[in-house]
Design a protein around this motif. Structure first.
Motif, PDB file in Angstrom:
ATOM      1  N   GLY A   1    -112.103   5.091  18.684  1.00 54.40           N
ATOM      2  CA  GLY A   1    -113.288   4.269  18.884  1.00 54.40           C
ATOM      3  C   GLY A   1    -113.651   4.149  20.355  1.00 54.40           C
ATOM      4  O   GLY A   1    -114.827   4.272  20.739  1.00 54.40           O
ATOM      5  N   ILE A   2    -112.658   3.902  21.217  1.00 49.35           N
ATOM      6  CA  ILE A   2    -112.929   3.813  22.655  1.00 49.35           C
ATOM      7  C   ILE A   2    -113.401   5.159  23.200  1.00 49.35           C
ATOM      8  O   ILE A   2    -114.312   5.227  24.042  1.00 49.35           O
ATOM      9  CB  ILE A   2    -111.662   3.331  23.384  1.00 49.35           C
ATOM     10  N   TYR A   3    -112.809   6.225  22.707  1.00 51.78           N
ATOM     11  CA  TYR A   3    -113.233   7.554  23.153  1.00 51.78           C
ATOM     12  C   TYR A   3    -114.690   7.812  22.759  1.00 51.78           C
ATOM     13  O   TYR A   3    -115.472   8.381  23.536  1.00 51.78           O
ATOM     14  CB  TYR A   3    -112.323   8.611  22.531  1.00 51.78           C
ATOM     15  N   ALA A   4    -115.061   7.351  21.564  1.00 53.28           N
ATOM     16  CA  ALA A   4    -116.452   7.525  21.132  1.00 53.28           C
ATOM     17  C   ALA A   4    -117.400   6.720  22.014  1.00 53.28           C
ATOM     18  O   ALA A   4    -118.486   7.205  22.379  1.00 53.28           O
ATOM     19  CB  ALA A   4    -116.586   7.107  19.672  1.00 53.28           C
ATOM     20  N   LEU A   5    -117.014   5.499  22.387  1.00 50.41           N
ATOM     21  CA  LEU A   5    -117.866   4.701  23.270  1.00 50.41           C
ATOM     22  C   LEU A   5    -117.999   5.339  24.649  1.00 50.41           C
ATOM     23  O   LEU A   5    -119.087   5.342  25.248  1.00 50.41           O
ATOM     24  CB  LEU A   5    -117.291   3.293  23.404  1.00 50.41           C
ATOM     25  N   VAL A   6    -116.909   5.879  25.168  1.00 56.10           N
ATOM     26  CA  VAL A   6    -116.975   6.556  26.476  1.00 56.10           C
ATOM     27  C   VAL A   6    -117.906   7.756  26.405  1.00 56.10           C
ATOM     28  O   VAL A   6    -118.737   7.990  27.309  1.00 56.10           O
ATOM     29  CB  VAL A   6    -115.563   6.965  26.925  1.00 56.10           C
TER      30      VAL A   6
ATOM     31  N   GLU B   1    -110.608   7.253  33.704  1.00 48.91           N
ATOM     32  CA  GLU B   1    -109.365   6.490  33.685  1.00 48.91           C
ATOM     33  C   GLU B   1    -109.300   5.533  32.508  1.00 48.91           C
ATOM     34  O   GLU B   1    -108.209   5.134  32.084  1.00 48.91           O
ATOM     35  CB  GLU B   1    -109.230   5.695  34.987  1.00 48.91           C
ATOM     36  N   LEU B   2    -110.460   5.139  31.973  1.00 51.59           N
ATOM     37  CA  LEU B   2    -110.490   4.171  30.881  1.00 51.59           C
ATOM     38  C   LEU B   2    -109.766   4.695  29.652  1.00 51.59           C
ATOM     39  O   LEU B   2    -109.116   3.916  28.931  1.00 51.59           O
ATOM     40  CB  LEU B   2    -111.948   3.829  30.540  1.00 51.59           C
ATOM     41  N   GLN B   3    -109.849   5.982  29.396  1.00 55.82           N
ATOM     42  CA  GLN B   3    -109.160   6.530  28.234  1.00 55.82           C
ATOM     43  C   GLN B   3    -107.638   6.397  28.383  1.00 55.82           C
ATOM     44  O   GLN B   3    -106.931   6.068  27.418  1.00 55.82           O
ATOM     45  CB  GLN B   3    -109.563   7.992  28.050  1.00 55.82           C
ATOM     46  N   TYR B   4    -107.146   6.625  29.588  1.00 58.05           N
ATOM     47  CA  TYR B   4    -105.713   6.440  29.836  1.00 58.05           C
ATOM     48  C   TYR B   4    -105.326   4.972  29.688  1.00 58.05           C
ATOM     49  O   TYR B   4    -104.291   4.645  29.081  1.00 58.05           O
ATOM     50  CB  TYR B   4    -105.367   6.960  31.228  1.00 58.05           C
ATOM     51  N   TRP B   5    -106.161   4.083  30.239  1.00 58.33           N
ATOM     52  CA  TRP B   5    -105.855   2.650  30.134  1.00 58.33           C
ATOM     53  C   TRP B   5    -105.888   2.186  28.676  1.00 58.33           C
ATOM     54  O   TRP B   5    -105.063   1.367  28.259  1.00 58.33           O
ATOM     55  CB  TRP B   5    -106.853   1.847  30.955  1.00 58.33           C
ATOM     56  N   ALA B   6    -106.822   2.711  27.907  1.00 59.29           N
ATOM     57  CA  ALA B   6    -106.916   2.323  26.493  1.00 59.29           C
ATOM     58  C   ALA B   6    -105.670   2.781  25.730  1.00 59.29           C
ATOM     59  O   ALA B   6    -105.095   2.024  24.920  1.00 59.29           O
ATOM     60  CB  ALA B   6    -108.168   2.915  25.866  1.00 59.29           C
ATOM     61  N   ALA B   7    -105.245   4.025  25.979  1.00 62.39           N
ATOM     62  CA  ALA B   7    -104.034   4.515  25.305  1.00 62.39           C
ATOM     63  C   ALA B   7    -102.819   3.681  25.702  1.00 62.39           C
ATOM     64  O   ALA B   7    -101.971   3.347  24.854  1.00 62.39           O
ATOM     65  CB  ALA B   7    -103.807   5.987  25.657  1.00 62.39           C
ATOM     66  N   LEU B   8    -102.744   3.325  26.992  1.00 66.40           N
ATOM     67  CA  LEU B   8    -101.627   2.506  27.455  1.00 66.40           C
ATOM     68  C   LEU B   8    -101.654   1.124  26.812  1.00 66.40           C
ATOM     69  O   LEU B   8    -100.623   0.607  26.364  1.00 66.40           O
ATOM     70  CB  LEU B   8    -101.689   2.400  28.977  1.00 66.40           C
ATOM     71  N   MET B   9    -102.832   0.529  26.735  1.00 72.05           N
ATOM     72  CA  MET B   9    -102.965  -0.805  26.165  1.00 72.05           C
ATOM     73  C   MET B   9    -102.631  -0.814  24.672  1.00 72.05           C
ATOM     74  O   MET B   9    -101.843  -1.642  24.177  1.00 72.05           O
ATOM     75  CB  MET B   9    -104.384  -1.307  26.392  1.00 72.05           C
ATOM     76  N   LEU B  10    -103.198   0.128  23.948  1.00 74.25           N
ATOM     77  CA  LEU B  10    -102.971   0.174  22.498  1.00 74.25           C
ATOM     78  C   LEU B  10    -101.527   0.520  22.176  1.00 74.25           C
ATOM     79  O   LEU B  10    -100.926  -0.051  21.253  1.00 74.25           O
ATOM     80  CB  LEU B  10    -103.925   1.183  21.871  1.00 74.25           C
TER      81      LEU B  10
END
Length: 818
Positions: free
Chosen positions: A258-263, A282-291
């Motif tokens: 979902g985050i990847y689709a928004l990016v 960098e947001l994709q890396y941060w999202a993977a780290l957070m999830l």
């Protein structure tokens, strides 16, 4: 078809010949030699740069990688002329030892020795050159690593601006405001640009579709994954842990998509400029780290206590899960601050002021989490679990270290050693995450073994989780080193050293050699077991060798095969067996002093296998203990007693002591059944009855014929013995019991009594025992006479009154066993 077959055969033969010639040429070729001239120039230039000390870390890393390639070439070149050198050395050894100083040897031998030594020196010249270059390259690499480590240590311990200094706050606020204004102005310029607007309108359907998909996956992804877990829990009968684990990964995958689709939707609009392109990447890396961290927290502090890898009580487990999620959020926010500082090139003062609040929040969450997992009162104990178990001790250690690191890191950062604070708090958070990953994967492997083996939770709670934890811990060590500041070059250096092995005498032993040794030994062991199985099941049963001899042959072949497999494996690994002479000498001294008992048992075991005084399955008696021989090894013999416990007897005791073997050569054995009859019984009649009983039994042999022994005149009976030979001495107890039952039945029908001992006690002067006896004049005490009688047989009847010393009858106290 015949012509085609012949043509294919010729082609195949020609191809094999070409391949053989090519292989011969390749094997004849020598090892490729490095260009030592170029190496000399590069080595000098690199040494000059290192002496100046002006090279940056990135330049040093590049230099190190280049020299590491040279070092690998030099290591390979050390194998030049290896086979030929070994041959020449063998030729020199064949000439015998060199003469001592002052001695002489034949001229032709001396000339040949000199020629071979000259040839050996010529062959070893490129090897020596490669060894020298390898040493130089290795020294340069060590110097580079030392320089880089010193710089890293100085950077971590450097004193910078304090984030608590109010003088730095104004500049930090100004830098943050400029960053915000720059990002906003970039978006504003792109949105108001006609070109970007045209691009956005053209991609509007794709943007809307991606946004809808992204919002749905972010909002409902975790819920859908949990629904799948619940369905698996309700339907699966076995291995639910495995399926729940795999489906729970959807809590990471679906929201991340979902985050990847928004990016992608934002990038499709074209409104993101250079700054936002970097942040979105960098947001994709941060999202993977957070999830991933949130999922890990849910698995570690699961709401179901049976699924939680850290055993805590309900309230503590809920708070720990909340704190772990907070740590994930803070960790990601810290990464965002670092990225923002790289984009806008923050000064040291601004970076310290901006990062310090994030560090404080992370330290507080880490301190509270450490306090929760370190308190014994929060630990949830299972039935029979000891509070001193390793996992609980490790859990307490992690918690207490987290509390110490959070306090020390925050204080050091507040003073001005901000890099030290970051280098302790954040790596420790990552270390906790790594430990939790290992525990979760260990749980998954345990569930997987339960699914495969079909064992219950209790049955599998043993070796498999321990081995899984050990392997996972070993695999996590490189990641742990990277977390705490180790470079990838450090890990590659460790791996290089491991591959190079070590030098043992004149031989270099590498992990490849160990692998060869293990493979060759395993193959030899398998061949030995196959040969043993073939002999035991196919060959030996068709011979006239008894079972004990067959066992001795298979055992001997097994020991010889293991010994040969070990020798061949060590030789294949490149280890010269002559180098083991020192070890053999030391071993012989040890045998002479402390191992003589072990050697004595070993030699006795060999004698037992060869001479075979006892064999497996024999009924023997050792030191008064009876049992069946179950296994004969080279050190001891295992005997199973009739009480169903194992008796381990050293082989030396069986050779030097007295051993009774009841079944050596055959299973025949003698049985003796004793019986007594009353005096006055017809002895010939008794003999005939006993002989009929012995002859009628199925286990009694008629040759030699059963014999009835009139043993003698006993004190209470006439004693007889049934002496027979049984076809199976293992049935001696059963046959004896049967015969005794038949004897009692036959004697009862014939009216023959089996007497038992009886004693009558006669007291002289019993009046002294009367109530008034104490007032009468006392007479000297007299002896009590015990007169043996026989119940049911002739002799003195009970109640007879033998005369006393004074001629008067003495009183009788009664009859029977008193």
């Amino acid at each position: 078809m015949t012509y085609l077959r012949r043509a294919l055969s010729r082609v195949l033969i020609a191809g094999l010949l070409c391949l053989a010639m090519f292989a011969g040429e390749v094997s004849a070729q020598d090892v490729a030699q490095p260009d030592y001239t170029e190496w000399e120039l590069r080595a000098r230039a690199d040494e000059v740069k290192l002496d100046l000390g002006t090279a940056a870390v990135t330049e040093l890393e590049t230099m190190r990688a280049r020299i590491a390639d040279w070092r690998a070439q030099f290591l390979s070149a050390q194998g030049t002329n290896e086979a030929r050198i070994a041959t020449v050395r063998a030729q020199i050894d064949a000439l015998g030892p060199a003469p001592k100083e002052g001695d002489s040897e034949p001229a032709d031998i001396a000339a040949r020795r000199e020629a071979l030594n000259s040839q050996l020196a010529e062959l070893r010249a490129p090897v020596i050159q490669a060894e020298e270059a390898y040493t130089r390259a290795d020294g340069i690499i060590s110097q580079i690593d030392s320089i880089i480590r010193d710089r890293q240590a100085r950077e971590v311990l450097a004193l910078g601006p304090s984030p608590l200094n109010p003088a730095n706050w104004t500049r930090a606020a100004s830098d943050l405001l400029n960053s915000w204004q720059g990002a906003w102005q970039e978006i504003k310029d792109n949105v108001t640009s006609p070109a970007y607007q045209t691009e956005a309108r053209r991609n509007l359907p794709l943007v809307l579709l991606l946004m809808v998909i992204g919002v749905m996956l972010i909002a409902q992804g975790k819920r859908w994954a949990l629904m799948g877990v619940e369905q698996v829990r309700g339907k699966a009968r076995r291995g639910t842990g495995v399926f729940r684990f795999l489906i729970s990964l959807g809590q990471i995958l679906l929201p991340y998509l979902g985050i990847y689709a928004l990016v992608e939707a934002v990038e499709a609009t074209g409104f993101s400029g250079t700054r936002w392109e970097f942040l979105l990447g960098e947001l994709q890396y941060w999202a993977a780290l957070m999830l991933g961290t949130r999922w890990l927290a849910d698995q570690t502090f699961h709401e179901d206590s049976d699924r939680a890898t850290i055993p805590l009580k309900d309230n503590a487990r809920w708070e720990a899960r909340r704190l772990a999620n907070a740590l994930a959020l803070v960790y990601v926010f810290a990464e965002m601050v670092v990225a923002l500082g790289e984009v806008d090139s923050y000064s040291a003062e601004t970076a310290a002021v901006v990062k310090f609040p994030v560090l404080v929040i992370a330290s507080l969450a880490l301190f509270r989490l450490g306090r929760i997992i370190s308190l014994d009162g929060n630990a949830e104990m299972s039935d029979g679990e000891d509070r001193t178990a390793f996992r609980l001790r490790f859990q307490r250690l992690l918690g207490r270290m987290a509390m110490v690191v959070s306090v020390v890191g925050t204080c050091m950062a507040a003073i001005g050693y901000f890099r030290f604070g970051e280098a302790t708090v954040y790596p420790y958070i990552a270390t906790l995450a790594l430990v939790f990953i290992v525990l979760v994967l260990q749980r998954f492997i345990f569930d997987l073994s339960e699914l495969i083996n079909g064992s219950t939770h209790t049955e599998g709670d043993g070796l498999i989780p321990v081995l899984a934890g050990f392997i996972l811990s070993a695999a996590a060590l490189p990641f742990l080193a990277l977390i705490w500041g180790a470079r990838s070059a450090d890990l590659s250096e460790v791996w290089t050293r491991f591959r190079e092995g070590f030098v043992f005498g004149d031989t270099r032993i590498s992990p490849t050699d160990f692998l060869v040794v293990i493979i060759v030994f395993v193959v030899g062991l398998m061949l030995t077991r196959l040969l043993q199985g073939a002999l035991k099941s196919s060959v030996l049963p068709k011979t006239k060798i008894d079972k004990g001899g067959q066992t001795a042959i298979t055992s001997g072949i097994g020991y010889i095969g293991i010994f040969l497999a070990g020798v061949v494996a060590i030789t294949a690994g490149g280890l010269d067996l002559s180098s083991l002479a020192i070890v053999a000498g030391a071993l012989s001294v040890g045998i002479g002093f402390g191992l003589q008992t072990i050697v004595s048992n070993f030699v006795s075991g060999i004698i037992l296998l060869i001479e075979r005084p006892i064999s497996e399955g024999d009924w023997i008696e050792v030191n008064g203990t009876h049992g069946i021989v179950k296994d004969i090894s080279v050190r001891s013999t295992r005997i199973e007693t009739f009480d169903k416990f194992d008796l381990i007897v050293p082989n030396a005791d069986l050779i030097s002591g007295t051993v009774s073997n009841y079944t050596r050569g055959n299973s025949l054995g003698r049985l003796i059944v004793s019986v007594g009859v009353a005096y006055g019984t017809d002895t010939r009649k008794v003999e005939k009855i006993l002989l009929d009983i012995a002859r009628r039994h199925d286990m009694v042999l008629m040759n030699p014929e059963p014999f009835i022994n009139f043993a003698g005149f006993g004190a209470d009976s006439l004693d007889f013995e049934i002496r027979v030979i049984l076809r199976d001495v293992g049935q001696v107890l059963v046959v004896g019991t049967d015969m005794r039952h038949q004897i009692m039945e036959a004697f009862r029908e014939a009216g023959i009594e089996v007497p038992f001992a009886q004693r009558d006690i006669w007291l002289r002067n019993p009046e002294v025992l009367s109530p008034g006896g104490g007032r009468q004049p006392k007479e000297p005490a007299r002896e009590a006479t015990v007169i043996p009688t026989q119940k049911g047989g002739p002799g003195t009847a009970a109640g007879a009154e033998p005369p006393g010393n004074d001629g008067e009858p003495s009183g009788d106290t009664g009859e029977g066993d008193r």
